[in-house]
Design an enzyme around this catalytic site. Sequence first.
Site, PDB file in Angstrom:
ATOM      1  N   LEU A  41       0.817  -1.214   0.000  1.00 55.78           N
ATOM      2  CA  LEU A  41       0.000   0.000   0.000  1.00 55.78           C
ATOM      3  C   LEU A  41       0.851   1.263   0.000  1.00 55.78           C
ATOM      4  CD1 LEU A  41      -2.630  -1.077   2.700  1.00 55.78           C
ATOM      5  CD2 LEU A  41      -3.015  -0.924   0.234  1.00 55.78           C
ATOM      6  N   GLY A  42       2.040   1.163   0.569  1.00 54.11           N
ATOM      7  CA  GLY A  42       2.887   2.348   0.656  1.00 54.11           C
ATOM      8  C   GLY A  42       4.163   2.044   1.411  1.00 54.11           C
ATOM      9  N   GLY A  71       7.299   3.958   4.072  1.00 55.39           N
ATOM     10  CA  GLY A  71       7.701   5.096   4.893  1.00 55.39           C
ATOM     11  C   GLY A  71       9.083   4.879   5.462  1.00 55.39           C
ATOM     12  N   GLY A  72       9.452   5.723   6.438  1.00 56.54           N
ATOM     13  CA  GLY A  72      10.765   5.615   7.047  1.00 56.54           C
ATOM     14  C   GLY A  72      10.952   4.324   7.819  1.00 56.54           C
ATOM     15  N   GLY A 127       9.156   1.370   7.364  1.00 55.45           N
ATOM     16  CA  GLY A 127       9.064   0.184   6.523  1.00 55.45           C
ATOM     17  C   GLY A 127       7.921   0.288   5.542  1.00 55.45           C
ATOM     18  N   VAL A 161       3.948  -0.929   4.125  1.00 56.18           N
ATOM     19  CA  VAL A 161       2.611  -1.295   4.595  1.00 56.18           C
ATOM     20  C   VAL A 161       1.942  -2.142   3.519  1.00 56.18           C
ATOM     21  CG1 VAL A 161       0.374  -0.459   5.413  1.00 56.18           C
ATOM     22  CG2 VAL A 161       2.446   0.829   5.941  1.00 56.18           C
ATOM     23  N   LYS A 201       2.064  -3.350   8.859  1.00 54.65           N
ATOM     24  CA  LYS A 201       3.281  -2.522   8.752  1.00 54.65           C
ATOM     25  C   LYS A 201       4.495  -3.388   9.081  1.00 54.65           C
ATOM     26  CE  LYS A 201       4.824   2.145   9.817  1.00 54.65           C
ATOM     27  NZ  LYS A 201       4.544   3.375  10.570  1.00 54.65           N
ATOM     28  N   ASP A 234       5.073  14.273  11.581  1.00 56.86           N
ATOM     29  CA  ASP A 234       5.162  14.103  10.127  1.00 56.86           C
ATOM     30  C   ASP A 234       3.781  14.302   9.489  1.00 56.86           C
ATOM     31  OD1 ASP A 234       6.343  13.682   7.679  1.00 56.86           O
ATOM     32  OD2 ASP A 234       6.385  11.494   7.831  1.00 56.86           O
TER      33      ASP A 234
END
Length: 355
Positions: free
Chosen positions: A46-47, A49-50, A52, A54, A68, A166
Amino acid sequence: MICTKRIKDKNFQENGGKFLKNQRVRIFSEAELAKATNNYADDQKLGEGGFGSVYKGVLTDNTVVAVKKSKGMDKAQMNAEFQKEMSIVSQVNHRNVVKLLGLCLETKVPLLVYEFISNGTLSKHIHNKGSRILASWTNRLRVASEAALALDYLHSLADPPVIHGDVKSVNILLDSNYTAKVADFGASVLMSPGQTDILATKIQGTLGYLDPEYLMTGILTVQSDVYSFGVVLVELLTGEMPNSISKSGEKRNLIQHFISALETNNLFRILDFQAADEGEMDEIEAVAKLSKGCLNSMGVNRPTMKEVSDELAKLKALHQKSLAQQNSEETEHLLGESSHSFCKNASPHMNHPRL
């Protein structure tokens, strides 16, 4: 098999399983989540980030979740990040904050399992011109108000208070009803009672949204979230990303461009949507001025998140009242036309039955 079980048991204990299994949070097995995500297949991602990636997952009871998973960096660092995020999300409870459903403790770095938010990020709906969700000012104002409510809750009502760290349109999700949900607490910090700032060991966040004062001093404050939220408001108004490319192909600072347009009475030239009437134009201008306040270079001069949330809630209530009034007037007009048409077409010799 025995060795694998011992490793999983060891990870479970090291990750605080003895304590966590008695908490009101579901404990998932590693196999359960691997099956749910088709072994973390790329098409389930799905996406990123910093912390890890998802992944979307479907449990055996057909519950859809978001898992996650860490990037597999330094275990001690990742565990510290996990413990921090878990300590925040496990005690946060608000309709506009993504819920933690459970976790898996059998892996080296634990996995976090969140509710799945079906309509993706606010960023996607702002920048994908095919999306019609934000075509109206009504939805833009509502989403802004809901996200502000979540941040106000984190700052003022969560115990202990939380600085998100964030805030950006990618970290605001829209559910099946297009209700805004604030997500991703990887950069968040818990505050002690009465505390309003913290000296960060490293600068975290996203360029374009980061508070310039935080960048210069390394001190993260609740007002840093206010600045970042101000950027999101500008993004909602203009449909442009921070540090966007102008039509001439040149890079420009969205915030400076926005403030300049506001100060020279050119706000309505840079909007990403059409205002329906004068009432909406007044509301848009009020939100624009609120955004400018959030973007003040000095944190002490910015409004608090509560003040921002209260102002947006007030504007939303006024907007809904105006819509209700318009609908009522339209209904009366239609009923009047219908009645006039009936009287005009009715026969003068019509017999009226007696009651």
